[in-house]
Motif scaffolding. Structure first.
Motif, PDB file in Angstrom:
ATOM      1  N   LYS A  99       0.807  -1.085  -0.019  1.00  0.00           N
ATOM      2  CA  LYS A  99       0.011  -0.061  -0.053  1.00  0.00           C
ATOM      3  C   LYS A  99       0.822   1.286   0.164  1.00  0.00           C
ATOM      4  O   LYS A  99       1.463   1.411   0.936  1.00  0.00           O
ATOM      5  N   GLN A 100       0.779   1.910  -0.861  1.00  0.00           N
ATOM      6  CA  GLN A 100       1.803   3.191  -1.267  1.00  0.00           C
ATOM      7  C   GLN A 100       0.897   4.368  -1.837  1.00  0.00           C
ATOM      8  O   GLN A 100      -0.232   3.913  -2.499  1.00  0.00           O
ATOM      9  N   SER A 101       1.209   5.510  -1.523  1.00  0.00           N
ATOM     10  CA  SER A 101       0.511   6.712  -2.039  1.00  0.00           C
ATOM     11  C   SER A 101       1.382   7.780  -2.495  1.00  0.00           C
ATOM     12  O   SER A 101       2.172   8.457  -1.531  1.00  0.00           O
ATOM     13  N   PRO A 102       1.611   8.089  -3.512  1.00  0.00           N
ATOM     14  CA  PRO A 102       1.082   7.319  -4.827  1.00  0.00           C
ATOM     15  C   PRO A 102       1.679   5.952  -5.034  1.00  0.00           C
ATOM     16  O   PRO A 102       2.644   5.493  -4.565  1.00  0.00           O
ATOM     17  N   GLU A 103       0.929   5.024  -5.979  1.00  0.00           N
ATOM     18  CA  GLU A 103       1.143   3.657  -6.239  1.00  0.00           C
ATOM     19  C   GLU A 103       2.585   3.673  -6.933  1.00  0.00           C
ATOM     20  O   GLU A 103       2.747   4.447  -7.921  1.00  0.00           O
TER      21      GLU A 103
END
Length: 481
Positions: free
Chosen positions: A123-127
């Motif tokens: 889970k990352q932001s942004p991917e």
């Protein structure tokens, strides 16, 4: 001194990075037919990892040959052995000191080029990562790769991506090869001047030697001929278990006959040349006649499908007879009446190789399924062959146990190692009791029913009292009498 807004600086960097990605990562933006298409800022198209049937990224980035620069790409976190239904963190790293942005693509396939397992993204932001699919040689393959937001260096001169490889649910896969290609780009707005790197790494299906719980740990286990009962002590939770199967005179032939990742209780009965086993997947009872009087059972997975095959060595003829779960019946001539069986995966291709040890000569003869026939001088007439993978490199090591001095001798990468562990009355019972992918030195002492284990993970020696003077240690079912 004028003050520049952080938002303006960030916007400029974003525009520069986006433009660079557009130019640079066209190196993987080809259709499966390898026709040029416009470059993509959202990650490469499928099938450019350098795996069999695929090109690599130099098909577009043509300035330099592949792997000709000062940088590299690496795959880390992949164990020598894997087990079904596991989640394994893997990291891909592309490095080059003068590169500006980076990208990669990776796939995992079996020996036939088929996809193995799935990928889970963090889970990352942004991917920074994404998965795509492609068709190569008629097989669908899964790929994991960077996104347009995943190209900025982790630190100066390098970029890493970490994700999860979900291993397949069944054992019928064997060796898995990971292929990856990476780009260390100069961000000049075009495809020139960028360096492409490729790498590959493999992992092999983990051992099922005396593993009745599919937890990756070999269990302390014995067979008691007087009552035909199997007893085992789970290494993961310490619980004890019993199962009745067999008669006095039966040979223990433990293996994974149903491919579910658990050791099945099994015996070979010399009196009628019949194999009896209980599938751990459904506790179903099965039997098959395979062999003749005088044959020696040789447990192994000879076709590499993750299931134990029925196999015997006939000393009178020096012939091996195989009934493989995928490839069917086969006969192979290797050995003579005085030889001891020494089967194992000597070339790390996921298939058990036929091998014999000649005590009178101290000679090993190995017919490797990938690398062909080989002979090795190692051992004496009194030695007991105990071939296994003691260093976790996926290859069976040539090894012997010498009862007269209680010493184990190993031949690994043309060097010899010796370890004193045991005495003249002990029965060698090597297995992976600590689950590190390496076979541990272990002996069973019938006089007091004691197990002595030397764990490879920390060199710790521990003792367990489990068994009686008549009992047969289950791991010995994989080695010659």
């Amino acid at each position: 001194m004028p003050i520049v807004s952080r938002k303006i600086v960030f916007a400029k960097l974003t525009v520069i990075a986006f433009a660079s990605v557009l130019a640079v990562f066209g190196f993987l933006s080809f259709s499966p037919k390898f026709e040029k298409v416009s470059a993509s800022a959202f990650g490469p198209s499928a099938s450019h990892t350098g795996a069999p049937g695929e090109e690599n990224c130099t098909s577009c980035h043509t300035s330099f040959p592949v792997n000709s620069g000062t940088g590299s790409i690496s795959i880390s976190g992949l164990p020598a052995f894997y087990l079904p239904n596991r989640q394994i963190p893997i990291t891909v790293t592309v490095s080059q000191s003068d590169a500006v942005i980076y990208g990669f693509q990776l796939t995992a396939i079996d020996r036939l080029g088929r996809n193995v397992g799935t990928f889970t993204l963090p889970k990352q932001s942004p991917e920074q990562l994404q998965t795509i699919t492609g068709i190569v040689l008629g097989n669908q393959r899964n790929y994991i790769e960077h996104t347009g937001d995943g190209v900025v260096p982790t630190e100066f001169g390098t970029k890493s991506w970490t994700f999860i490889w979900n291993t397949p649910s069944q054992r019928g896969v064997g060796k898995v090869d990971f292929y990856s290609a990476g780009n260390a780009a100069n961000s000049d707005g075009g495809t020139n001047g960028d360096y492409i790197y490729t790498t590959t790494k493999s992992t092999i299906l983990g051992t099922t030697i005396s593993d009745f719980g599919s937890d990756g740990l070999s269990d302390i286990a014995v067979f008691r001929p007087s009552n035909g009962t199997w007893y085992w002590l789970s290494n993961s939770d310490g619980s004890s278990h019993t199962t009745q199967l067999g008669l006095a005179g039966d040979k223990v032939v433990p293996g994974d006959f149903d491919g579910d990742g658990k050791n099945d209780v099994a015996v070979f009965r010399p009196s009628n040349s019949t194999w009896y086993w209980l599938n751990s997947s459904n506790f179903g009872f099965h039997s098959v006649r395979f062999g003749n009087r005088g044959d020696r059972p040789a447990v192994g997975d000879y076709d590499g499908d993750g299931k134990t095959d029925f196999a015997v060595f006939r000393p009178s003829k020096g012939v091996w007879y195989l009934l493989q779960s995928t490839q069917g019946f086969a006969t192979i001539k290797l050995g003579d009446s005085t030889d001891k069986i020494a089967q194992g995966d000597y070339d790390a291709d996921g298939k058990t190789d036929i091998a014999v040890y000649s005590p009178s000569k101290g000679l090993w003869s190995v017919l490797q399924s990938t690398q062909g026939f080989a002979k090795f001088q190692f051992g004496t007439a009194e030695d007991k062959p105990v071939p296994a993978d003691y260093d976790g490199d996926g290859k069976t090591d040539i090894a012997v146990f010498r009862p007269s001095n209680g010493t184990w001798y190993f031949r690994q990468n043309d060097s010899v190692t010796e370890i004193q562990f045991g005495n003249s009355t002990d029965r060698p019972a090597p297995a992976d009791f600590d689950g590190d992918g390496k076979i541990d030195i272990a002996v069973y002492r019938p006089s007091d029913g004691t197990w002595n284990v030397l764990r490879s993970s920390d060199n710790y020696v521990y003792q367990v009292q489990f068994g009686t003077i008549e009992d047969i240690p289950i791991p010995s079912g994989y080695i010659a009498d």
